[in-house]
Structures are given as C-alpha cells and as structure tokens.
Design an enzyme around this catalytic site. Structure first.
Site, short mmCIF file in Angstrom:
data_model
loop_
_atom_site.label_atom_id
_atom_site.label_comp_id
_atom_site.label_asym_id
_atom_site.label_seq_id
_atom_site.Cartn_x
_atom_site.Cartn_y
_atom_site.Cartn_z
N SER A 131 6.01 29.34 18.81
CA SER A 131 4.82 28.82 19.50
C SER A 131 3.74 29.90 19.54
O SER A 131 4.04 31.10 19.60
CB SER A 131 5.26 28.46 20.92
OG SER A 131 4.17 28.43 21.78
N TYR A 156 8.82 30.42 29.43
CA TYR A 156 8.90 29.63 28.19
C TYR A 156 8.45 30.48 27.01
O TYR A 156 9.12 30.57 25.98
CB TYR A 156 8.02 28.38 28.31
CG TYR A 156 7.79 27.73 26.96
CD1 TYR A 156 8.81 27.01 26.34
CD2 TYR A 156 6.57 27.87 26.29
CE1 TYR A 156 8.61 26.44 25.08
CE2 TYR A 156 6.37 27.30 25.04
CZ TYR A 156 7.40 26.59 24.44
OH TYR A 156 7.21 26.04 23.19
N LYS A 160 10.43 32.19 23.41
CA LYS A 160 10.03 32.12 21.99
C LYS A 160 9.91 33.54 21.39
O LYS A 160 10.29 33.75 20.24
CB LYS A 160 8.72 31.35 21.84
CG LYS A 160 8.82 29.89 22.24
CD LYS A 160 9.83 29.12 21.41
CE LYS A 160 9.94 27.66 21.78
NZ LYS A 160 11.00 26.94 21.08
P1 NAD Z 1 10.42 17.70 23.00
O1 NAD Z 1 10.83 18.00 24.40
O2 NAD Z 1 9.76 16.40 22.73
O3 NAD Z 1 11.68 17.79 22.03
C1 NAD Z 1 12.72 18.72 22.22
C2 NAD Z 1 14.02 17.95 22.13
O4 NAD Z 1 15.10 18.87 22.31
C3 NAD Z 1 14.14 16.88 23.21
O5 NAD Z 1 14.43 15.63 22.62
C4 NAD Z 1 15.29 17.38 24.09
O6 NAD Z 1 16.05 16.30 24.59
C5 NAD Z 1 16.08 18.26 23.12
N1 NAD Z 1 16.83 19.34 23.75
C6 NAD Z 1 16.36 20.30 24.61
N2 NAD Z 1 17.36 21.13 24.97
C7 NAD Z 1 18.47 20.69 24.32
C8 NAD Z 1 19.82 21.14 24.27
N3 NAD Z 1 20.24 22.18 25.00
N4 NAD Z 1 20.70 20.48 23.49
C9 NAD Z 1 20.30 19.40 22.75
N5 NAD Z 1 19.05 18.93 22.77
C10 NAD Z 1 18.15 19.57 23.55
O7 NAD Z 1 9.53 18.91 22.49
P2 NAD Z 1 8.64 19.02 21.18
O8 NAD Z 1 7.23 18.95 21.58
O9 NAD Z 1 9.15 18.10 20.13
O10 NAD Z 1 8.93 20.52 20.78
C11 NAD Z 1 9.89 20.86 19.78
C12 NAD Z 1 9.94 22.36 19.66
O11 NAD Z 1 8.64 22.87 19.38
C13 NAD Z 1 10.38 23.07 20.94
O12 NAD Z 1 11.19 24.17 20.57
C14 NAD Z 1 9.08 23.54 21.54
O13 NAD Z 1 9.27 24.68 22.35
C15 NAD Z 1 8.30 23.87 20.30
N6 NAD Z 1 6.85 23.83 20.51
C16 NAD Z 1 6.29 22.69 20.98
C17 NAD Z 1 4.91 22.67 21.22
C18 NAD Z 1 4.26 21.42 21.77
O14 NAD Z 1 3.16 21.52 22.31
N7 NAD Z 1 4.84 20.25 21.68
C19 NAD Z 1 4.14 23.80 20.94
C20 NAD Z 1 4.75 24.93 20.42
C21 NAD Z 1 6.12 24.94 20.21
#
Ligand code: NAD
Length: 348
Positions: A131, A156, A160
């Site tokens: 991120s 958070y 990362k």
């Molecule tokens: P999201 O919450 O929609 O998806 C993450 C998924 O991981 C969820 O479906 C959740 O149920 C699952 N999950 C979490 N912990 C778990 C565990 N211990 N075991 C199994 N499943 C688990 O989030 P997203 O927006 O799709 O983000 C995906 C990745 O991208 C994450 O790592 C997030 O930190 C990173 N990210 C997201 C953003 C954003 O703004 N959306 C920005 C930068 C980085």
C-alpha cells in the site's frame, strides 16, 4: 503468459480487489483460480457475482489464514500452484488505530503462514498486496519507489512495511521464489458491468464506498475528515486508481514473475495514476456523474491519515507495461452503478 493450465491461489478472493482480479484472471487468461477467504470482511455472494460475469464457478476454501495447520492442509489439498496472490488482510486505517493487536496478528501471522506454505511446496511466484501507506507523510510528490519510507502513520500501514520486509527476507533466504510487492494507491470503482464492486461487511472507511452509500441513503451523512490540510482546498489528496486497472496489473505482475525477466528476486512497484485528487474534488466528480447532491459535513482530521500522496508511474510502465486506463469519472460511474445494483440484489 498465463494459461488455463496455470493454477493461481488468490488469498482474500472474496474481497474487493481479490474478486476483481479473479474476474480478470478468468476472463482474460482462463486461468485455473482457487480462492481462500475466511469471509471476515466479505461474503460468499461474491462467488455468485463472479460466476454471473464470467460463467465460471470458483472454489473458495473457507479458511482463516492465521490458522497454521489449516493453511498447511489447504496447500496439501491444492498441489501444483503456479502462483499466489496474497490479498488477505484487514485494511481499515482508523480501525487499526483502535485495535492494533487485531491488525498485527491478522496481517502478519497470515502472511507468515502463507509464505511458509509457499516455501514448503516450492511455489515459484508470489504477489503481495502492499500500500502507498508505507510511505507515511512525505513532502516530495510524486512518490517513487525509492522515496525513503517515513514512520508508518497507523498500525495498518506498519503491517505493510513489515510485510514487505518479511517477503524480502523469505526471498533472500533462498525460498526459490520470485516476489513482487505492489503498492496500491487508492483503488476505487467497480466492474464495468456494475455487477461486482466493493461490499465490505465492516463499515467502509475508503472514500468512494462512503460516497455511494451516502448517495443511496445507506449512510445518512458523510464527513470530510479535515479541511485545514495544506492542500489546494484543505482536504486530503489521494491518487484514485480503478480497481479493474489494479486487477490487470496483478496479472502482468504474475506473468513478469514467471517470465524470468525480473531485475531482482523481489521487486516493489507503485500502482497509481500519477494524479492527485482532493476529497472535495472527488465528491464534486461524483455529484456530476450521478446527478445527485451528496449530504456531507466538513469535519475534523482523522487520526492515521496522511496529507497528500500520489504516485510516480515510471516504474510500473517500465517493468509491467502497465498504465491506468480508466479515469475518475469511470470510477464514480461504475461505483454508483454497483451501489444501485446492490440495492436490487438485497431485495431479491
Ligand atoms: P477486502 O477487505 O475487500 O478484502 C480482503 C479479504 O481478505 C476479505 O475478503 C477478507 O475476508 C479476507 N481476509 C482477511 N483476513 C483474512 C484471514 N486471516 N484469512 C482469510 N481471509 C482473510 O480488502 P481489499 O480492498 O480487497 O484489499 C486487498 C488487499 O489490498 C489488502 O491486503 C489491503 O490491505 C490491500 N490494499 C487495499 C487498498 C484499498 O484501498 N482497498 C489499498 C492499498 C492496499
């Protein structure tokens, strides 16, 4: 180039970015995709939506990746994985400042368990969801991958920073794995069909789902967190990038890792558009696209937020041949179509 022979394990496959990436893997590469998701922040309905869009049913292993023995069993049950895309994590900056232990435990232990399993099973390619929050508060824009990381502004963000280091150490330890960490800026928008989008079970903290929920009345009023930042209109500046562009980049990253073309065993690449948009500008764009006035209030700053961040795009263009193709209007149009579709799903 990935083919239908290639089995890709997507962790967090029921989540926002994971589900869009699965759709692209199925639609543009016909890859064999397996998902693992505990549904802690998503629902099983995602797999129906993926099937409706692609005509293909994806198997999801309902496993908490913090459960080491369950992860070992999962990898034993899914032999010959060519690549892992590790999305699974908790992602709310404000929630992480209130519950740091939950974030450290979930995001770090799950990553360690997945990397251990990759090592044990000789999985050659690993893509890590990082991120732009790793950069912290920085003054020089746009941000390049060599910009020194500042103190993480939230637990958070620190998961990362540490996550990237953990990936680095595993690669250096000779796990025989090539890894790419993708530092996303602000993913937004929904699938062009309006049939899949962001649908967290926890309260959303990202701007666009808060905007669309406010417009549909699911949230009565939204707050602009901070209007006294040193920016052109006082609100925070972010680099919004369409989720389908982010999904495309993951496929290119997997293909790069598998091609032997990498310049280092672990590459780190920003995914952004290079354009900063303020919160108030994003609201105005939504109002223009949807024809709706938003009920919002100007409020105080929110802890953990950085002032402004937008990406340099040189490296993603050079290494992945990737450039975001969809603009902010398309992000707002698709996100709004998705919000309206969700209302019809829930009355079915
Ligand atoms: P999201 O919450 O929609 O998806 C993450 C998924 O991981 C969820 O479906 C959740 O149920 C699952 N999950 C979490 N912990 C778990 C565990 N211990 N075991 C199994 N499943 C688990 O989030 P997203 O927006 O799709 O983000 C995906 C990745 O991208 C994450 O790592 C997030 O930190 C990173 N990210 C997201 C953003 C954003 O703004 N959306 C920005 C930068 C980085």
């Amino acid at each position: 180039m990935l083919t239908s022979e290639d089995k890709i394990l997507v962790t967090g496959g029921a989540g926002y970015i994971g589900s869009h990436t699965i759709i692209e893997l199925l639609a543009s590469r016909s890859a064999h995709v397996v998902s693992v998701d505990s549904l802690v922040n998503s629902s099983h309905a995602v797999f129906d939506r993926i099937e409706r869009i692609t005509g293909k049913r994806v198997v999801n292993h309902h496993v908490d990746l913090c459960d080491r023995s369950a992860v070992e069993k999962l990898f034993a049950a899914e032999p010959d994985i060519k690549g892992v895309i590790h999305f699974a994590a908790l992602k709310s900056v404000p929630e992480s400042t209130n519950y740091p232990g939950r974030y450290y435990r979930n995001n770090i232990i799950s990553l360690l368990n997945v990397l251990d399993a990759c090592q044990t099973h000789g999985i050659p390619n690993f893509i890590f969801s990082s991120s732009c929050s790793v950069y912290g508060n920085i003054d020089v824009m746009p941000v390049t991958e060599t910009t020194p990381l500042q103190r993480a502004e939230s637990p958070y963000a620190y998961t990362k920073q540490v996550g990237e280091r953990i990936v680095d150490d595993h690669v250096l330890a000779g796990a025989g794995m090539r890894a790419i960490s993708l530092r996303y800026f602000n993913p937004a928008g929904a699938h062009g069909s309006g049939l899949n989008g962001e649908d967290p079970t926890n309260a959303p903290s990202s701007l666009v789902p808060v905007i669309t929920r406010t417009a549909s009345g699911r949230i009565p009023m939204m707050h602009v967190h901070g209007t006294d930042y040193p920016t052109r209109d006082g609100s925070c500046i972010r680099d919004y990038v369409h989720v389908c562009d982010i999904a495309d980049a993951h496929i290119l990253a997997l293909e790069r890792a598998g091609s032997g073309a990498m310049e280092a065993m672990h590459e780190i690449i920003n995914l952004g558009t290079g354009k900063g948009v303020s919160v108030l500008e994003a609201i105005a764009t939504f109002e223009e696209v949807s024809g709706r006035g938003l009920n919002y209030e100007l409020g105080p700053r929110r802890s953990g937020d950085v002032v402004a961040v937008y990406s340099d795009t040189t490296l993603s263009e050079r290494l992945l041949g990737w450039k975001a193709r969809r603009d902010l209007h398309e992000m707002m149009r698709s996100a709004w179509a998705w919000e309206q579709h969700l209302a019809t799903e829930s009355v079915r």
